[in-house]
Scaffold this active site. Structure first.
Site, PDB file in Angstrom:
ATOM      1  N   HIS A   1     -13.529   0.707  -6.660  1.00 32.46           N
ATOM      2  CA  HIS A   1     -12.392   0.605  -5.743  1.00 32.46           C
ATOM      3  C   HIS A   1     -11.091   0.937  -6.477  1.00 32.46           C
ATOM      4  CE1 HIS A   1      -9.649  -1.083  -2.708  1.00 32.46           C
ATOM      5  NE2 HIS A   1      -9.107  -1.823  -3.652  1.00 32.46           N
TER       6      HIS A   1
ATOM      7  N   GLU B   1     -10.705  -5.204   3.650  1.00 31.81           N
ATOM      8  CA  GLU B   1     -11.196  -5.144   2.268  1.00 31.81           C
ATOM      9  C   GLU B   1     -12.358  -6.120   2.130  1.00 31.81           C
ATOM     10  OE1 GLU B   1      -7.662  -3.405  -0.526  1.00 31.81           O
ATOM     11  OE2 GLU B   1      -7.907  -5.570  -0.568  1.00 31.81           O
TER      12      GLU B   1
ATOM     13  N   ASP C   1      -9.761  -9.244   3.095  1.00 26.91           N
ATOM     14  CA  ASP C   1      -8.338  -9.213   2.752  1.00 26.91           C
ATOM     15  C   ASP C   1      -7.694  -8.034   3.476  1.00 26.91           C
ATOM     16  OD1 ASP C   1      -6.056 -10.072   1.301  1.00 26.91           O
ATOM     17  OD2 ASP C   1      -6.362  -8.439  -0.124  1.00 26.91           O
TER      18      ASP C   1
ATOM     19  N   LYS D   1      -0.239  -7.409   2.932  1.00 27.22           N
ATOM     20  CA  LYS D   1      -1.438  -8.222   2.760  1.00 27.22           C
ATOM     21  C   LYS D   1      -1.324  -9.604   3.407  1.00 27.22           C
ATOM     22  CE  LYS D   1      -3.674  -5.675  -0.531  1.00 27.22           C
ATOM     23  NZ  LYS D   1      -5.109  -5.388  -0.608  1.00 27.22           N
TER      24      LYS D   1
END
Lengths: 440, 440
Positions: free
Chosen positions: B145, B209, B243, B263
């Site tokens: 990632h 995520e 997330d 976020k």
């Protein structure tokens, strides 16, 4: 200017005589909240209000004093020692309690002798965090700090293109926020020198950061932004904050997700929260420098431009172990004025933080970021004052510092002082550096 | 391998028949903890243990069951509904309770009928966060990632020089962590296009995520690091975590202090915490690829190399509104194996987080970061799967996606399945995207 009321009258005097001294941080016009207990008692923390050199114990005052029914309702839950019970109340209720406390402590009050039993000398008290802090966000409103630090970390790109559009902020660590007086242990971490591999050891570039901490009042539900027009109703008050930073850990770890272990080993907060109500006489306009872009609409309002900024003076002093041993007073390292240091107002921070629906809760802490003034000698960190450690500071006793040594005590002071208003202060925010573990 | 005990015996069966089905996430060998109540009851949250399609209500079981004195002492405080009371206990006590629950729910138990009164069907329950989460740290352990995202945000510099030395992490927002099933409101924020000025609007690049969340057990005092050799004793268990991320907000705001509003508008956590004890049969070695630097000593131990990694399988699925309306099942977007995705083990995260003295507390959450596997189709975010939105995904019903649309439901699944062990699962972690406010 924001509307003032009788609690701001500079002529008001208290029957607590120490509150009438010119140099007190805590005259009757201030009335900040904190949590305390008699030193060494080991008892539960109690909510208090500073008045002169005393603390008014609100749990005891609720019984000792003569309050009307609505005030009694506000005081009752505070006996449990959780300031968030008050912080979560609407601003109108907080104002009501302030007015009642102001009356009861004024020299015109009917029953000073009765409420006197609720006073504890601050010298006999110990203090903890003003409230349980759920989430801690640290902003980066100090534009001179951002430009100077940016030039040290990124010489080619000091002030990034987003700075004048986005009130830059990031999440900090709540668990390691400690009250003034609690020692700060020098952190161990990865330090990157010229070699390919980092080494592990105590930070050699330990620094302080001069900040204000805004404590959140009522807050918002998840998914429901707070408009700038009502943003200040969601702030309870302001406390001094020192966001200790290990610059050598920071420079190695911070990309791409920001500072982490370089900051979360400890943050010091002052015991007293000066309320937004107490700060009403110290509101000033904020105008952006000519040529800067206008704030986006969600960050702009006429009221914010007219009196969104706070006129607070800040100063940092250092007392080394040698100075302490020799009986020398702390040496001032710098001083700055918030209105010159900050590029964003408290209301803008609240509006920005919630524009995406993020929920703020009573007791959350919003740090201002380092509040460095525009002139030499106004920088709020050693990183700036020593130009990244290149130019050591000369202290009055002949010692030199680039970054902090073990045994150094850093104290932040803050005060408001304007014509027509009674001077108020924030009480000290102070801590001493202890050696890294195992290296005593 | 970490020592196994009778609770891990794959031959164990429960008198709760649904726990014996091959496809259940919650056989007797799992016994994850969560907090629940009867749906719509509005009652206080209660602590439960999943078993088959039932929840064992621990407050009720404390009374219904026959427990020895030590187990009764562990169960009693849980009636107040705060799982941190158990999380803060030493690992030996947690193992004791697990063994007692395993015995009581096994088909060999003496009094199944009596304890059966403490069961609530999961279908009749609603769930909240497994515990109050004090601080939330999100790590970045997914090396594939990090490399892929790095190549999109910084084509010249995808994997930064610190990545293989520092378990990169940053602080997240606790207040906006919500339980599985809670809708996620599309965030509004500053979006920067080609023009000089950003515009403000709903995020157009909304992403998920795929993460694991490690829940902290006992924790440490401020200033006292946790050595890697005992780090796992400070972990209570693992829950699935999503997330959510707004990529367009992120790319504009994230320098220099990291992601913030991109976020903190919401993170979804699964209701069930699978304990470290339940994961014992699924521990695997972690070897760094040849040529990579060895971990620094504080991040290294023989035990960590031998069985520091978790063998957990993960998968993400998407059900669009059109698919839901047409009665179509969710489409799998990707699957990955944690042992291939993560560059750092849970013990390394704990040792790193505390090397500077930062204090972890029971209930704190450590996110793994996005766990993308090394192969195509194993990426844990749309950012990666669509190469930054350049290559849309084709869904089975003909729809296409680069990023998420309103009405899209993302579900994460996780399970452990190895020869010689009973398969266990994590329960679903799922949420649906709602439109931005005012845009209905």
């Amino acid at each position: 200017m924001i509307a003032l009321d009788r609690t701001h009258d500079p002529a008001l005097r208290s029957w607590v005589e120490s509150a009438n001294r010119a140099d007190t941080d805590f005259p009757l016009q201030n009335l900040p909240y904190g949590r305390f207990r008699r030193a060494g008692s080991g008892q539960p923390w109690r909510i208090g209000v500073a008045i002169g050199d005393q603390v008014l114990d609100l749990a005891r005052a609720a019984v000792d004093g003569a309050w009307d029914a609505e005030v009694a309702t506000l005081l009752a839950p505070l006996a449990a020692g959780d300031l968030r019970d008050l912080m979560a109340r609407p601003a109108a209720q907080r104002r009501l309690l302030r007015a009642a406390l102001s009356r009861a402590l004024s020299s015109d009050a009917g029953q000073p002798a009765r409420l006197a039993a609720s006073l504890v000398p601050q010298a006999d008290a110990e203090f903890t965090l003003p409230c349980v802090i759920g989430d801690y966000t640290d902003f980066y409103t100090g534009i001179h700090h951002a430009a100077t630090v940016g030039s040290l970390f990124r010489p080619d790109n000091p002030l990034l293109p987003n700075y004048k559009w986005v009130p830059i902020g990031y999440h900090g660590r709540s668990s390691s926020i400690v009250p003034s007086g609690h020692a700060i242990v020098r952190p161990v971490g990865q330090l990157k020198g010229a070699a390919d591999a980092p080494r592990v050891g105590p930070a050699q570039r330990l620094d302080y950061e001069l900040e204000l901490g805004f404590l959140v009042g009522p807050g918002n539900a998840l998914g429901a932004p707070i408009a700038i027009g009502v943003a200040e109703e969601h702030l309870f008050g302001v406390a001094l904050l020192n966001d200790w930073s290990a610059r050598d850990i920071q420079s190695w770890e911070y990309q791409p997700l920001g500072p982490f272990l370089s900051k979360n080993f400890g943050s010091t907060i002052a015991p007293w929260v000066v309320t937004m109500e107490a700060l009403a006489p110290f509101r000033v306009p904020f105008e952006r420098p000519a040529g800067d872009p206008a704030p986006l609409p969600y960050l702009d309002s006429a009221a914010n431009r007219a009196h969104g900024m706070l006129d607070i003076h800040l100063a940092v002093s250092l007392q080394t172990r040698a100075m302490r041993d020799a009986g020398l007073a702390p040496a001032r390292l710098s001083a700055s004025a918030v209105r010159e240091a900050a590029y964003w107002t408290p209301a803008q921070l609240v509006a920005h933080h919630t524009i995406n629906g993020c929920n703020l809760q009573a007791g959350d802490l919003l740090g201002s970021g380092t509040l460095s003034g525009p002139r030499a000698g106004e920088a709020g960190s050693l990183l700036e004052l020593t130009l990244g450690g290149e130019r050591p500071l000369q202290l009055p006793n002949g010692e030199r510092r680039t970054f902090l040594d073990d045994g150094d005590t850093i104290t932040i002071a803050g005060w408001c002082d304007r014509a027509g208003a009674r001077r108020i202060g924030f009480g000290p925010c102070s801590a001493t550096v202890r050696p890294a573990p195992g290296l005593g």
